[in-house]
Design an enzyme around this catalytic site. Structure first.
Site, PDB file in Angstrom:
ATOM      1  N   TYR A 152      55.656  52.871   5.782  1.00  0.00           N
ATOM      2  CA  TYR A 152      56.105  51.527   5.406  1.00  0.00           C
ATOM      3  C   TYR A 152      54.563  52.002   4.060  1.00  0.00           C
ATOM      4  O   TYR A 152      54.835  51.780   3.111  1.00  0.00           O
ATOM      5  CB  TYR A 152      56.075  50.959   6.179  1.00  0.00           C
ATOM      6  CG  TYR A 152      55.284  49.522   5.293  1.00  0.00           C
ATOM      7  CD1 TYR A 152      55.919  49.004   4.694  1.00  0.00           C
ATOM      8  CD2 TYR A 152      54.334  49.516   5.429  1.00  0.00           C
ATOM      9  CE1 TYR A 152      55.858  47.858   4.425  1.00  0.00           C
ATOM     10  CE2 TYR A 152      53.819  48.105   4.980  1.00  0.00           C
ATOM     11  CZ  TYR A 152      54.640  46.914   4.022  1.00  0.00           C
ATOM     12  OH  TYR A 152      54.362  46.214   3.476  1.00  0.00           O
ATOM     13  N   LYS A 203      55.512  33.029  21.435  1.00  0.00           N
ATOM     14  CA  LYS A 203      55.559  33.332  22.687  1.00  0.00           C
ATOM     15  C   LYS A 203      54.915  32.549  23.774  1.00  0.00           C
ATOM     16  O   LYS A 203      54.968  32.138  24.419  1.00  0.00           O
ATOM     17  CB  LYS A 203      54.563  34.797  23.066  1.00  0.00           C
ATOM     18  CG  LYS A 203      55.394  35.813  22.305  1.00  0.00           C
ATOM     19  CD  LYS A 203      54.687  37.640  22.664  1.00  0.00           C
ATOM     20  CE  LYS A 203      55.498  38.489  22.146  1.00  0.00           C
ATOM     21  NZ  LYS A 203      54.484  39.990  22.480  1.00  0.00           N
TER      22      LYS A 203
END
Ligand code: NAD
Length: 329
Positions: A152, A203
């Site tokens: 990336y 989460k």
């Protein structure tokens, strides 16, 4: 720069930053807007009325020629990317985004585009300068000698370089923003491409809903980062695009926190306290990274300043609303 009478093209408009940028261009009275993404329209984070929305694969040169036709300004946010979990495991896919930028630059040069924005990343910075959680903020020149994030980061650095040479050799005006962990509402929060702030919000919301008082954290939680709220990112893009600044510029908050501190903030917003389970074999990226904002301050007398607490509260609220009503995003 007066945008109102120009045709403006936003590539990657179905994504997080591209969707917000399209909205803010509408707010700036840009009347002729073309938004492009490879995803089916139903999967775009935001769809705006009055915009020409195109679904095309910008790795293809002829698609790039179609989208830049008649354009004054082109913003390139299109990239095959995600959070650490995605980029560590999909290096070839990340590098193939070079086709998007290459073909967009060629098409923009040939179509006589006035100005081109490239969304680069803090992942271009030399990894050796990011080995400690106790960081020295990264200055623009710290990208060289080059040792960026594998896959990336190399693609971003190469594409930055290509923008620079298209400017020097062909006169295509390019502006390059190096984004540092941008977050906010209307982004990905599940499915594997989400980034740390959205993943932690999700989460915590799940742990709260399931009455499970536990959260998995990638790494030991002591790695440090700065996180940039989307509104600051948009301001930075507009300032840079309207300026004569031809060198890459950090667009990032300098409010440094550890991942543990980020979890503290989200827990505080949610009103819960969770047991932390550290997954030391999960992808966690560099040990520490922050943005040195000397340059952006010197150019614009401005830098990102939304407190993390404020931005995360807005992001948490949006993710919670989507998770409670998951029919559409
Ligand atoms: P995103 O994944 O939400 O948006 C990128 C969009 O590009 C997606 O909607 C995707 O479908 C589209 N795309 C991918 N391949 C395409 C193709 N071949 N043709 C057309 N569209 C294609 O990501 P984002 O967070 O909005 O990031 C936007 C840009 O900013 C990216 O270039 C990214 O690398 C860069 N950036 C983002 C961050 C961040 O924290 N969000 C940090 C640094 C750099």
């Amino acid at each position: 720069m007066h945008l109102a009478n120009k045709k403006v093209v936003v590539c990657g408009a179905g994504g997080f930053i591209g969707g917000h940028l399209t909205r803010s261009l509408i707010e700036q009275n840009v009347r002729s807007l073309r938004a492009v993404d490879i995803k089916p329209l139903a999967e775009w984070h935001q769809i705006h009325a009055g915009v020409e929305n195109l679904v095309l694969d910008l790795q293809d040169r002829s698609a790039c020629e179609t989208v830049v036709a008649g354009a004054g300004l082109v913003y390139n946010f299109a990239a095959d990317m995600g959070g650490m979990g995605f980029i560590e495991n999909n290096k070839a896919l990340c590098m193939l985004s070079v086709l998007i930028n290459t073909h967009l630059l060629l098409a923009s040069r040939d179509a006589g585009v006035e100005r081109f924005f490239f969304a680069s990343s803090a992942c271009v910075y030399n990894a050796e300068k990011q080995t400690s959680a106790d960081v020295t903020p990264l200055k623009e020149e710290d990208a060289y000698p080059a040792m960026p994030e594998d896959g990336y980061g190399w693609e971003k650095l190469f594409s930055e370089r290509m923008c620079r040479h298209f400017q020097e050799d062909f006169g295509l005006e390019c502006r390059i923003g190096r984004f540092h962990n941008v977050y906010g509402p209307h982004g990905t929060f599940d499915g594997g491409r989400e980034k740390a702030p959205a993943a932690i919000c999700r989460k915590v919301i799940q742990a709260k809903a399931n009455a499970r008082r536990e959260i998995e954290i990638w790494g030991d939680g002591r790695q440090t980062r700065s996180f940039t709220y989307i509104d600051d990112c948009l301001t930075g893009i507009h300032l840079l695009m309207g300026s004569d600044v031809r060198e890459p510029l950090n667009i990032g908050s300098s409010e440094l926190v550890s991942i543990n501190q980020l979890v503290d903030i989200v827990e505080g917003i949610a009103g819960v306290k969770l047991k932390r389970v550290y997954n030391l074999s999960a992808p966690k990226g560099v040990n520490g990274r922050n943005s040195d904002n000397t340059k952006i301050r010197s150019y614009f007398n401005w830098e990102p300043s939304t407190p993390l607490q404020t931005g995360v509260a807005k992001t948490y609220e949006w993710i919670e609303s989507r998770m409670l009503a998951p029919v559409s995003r």
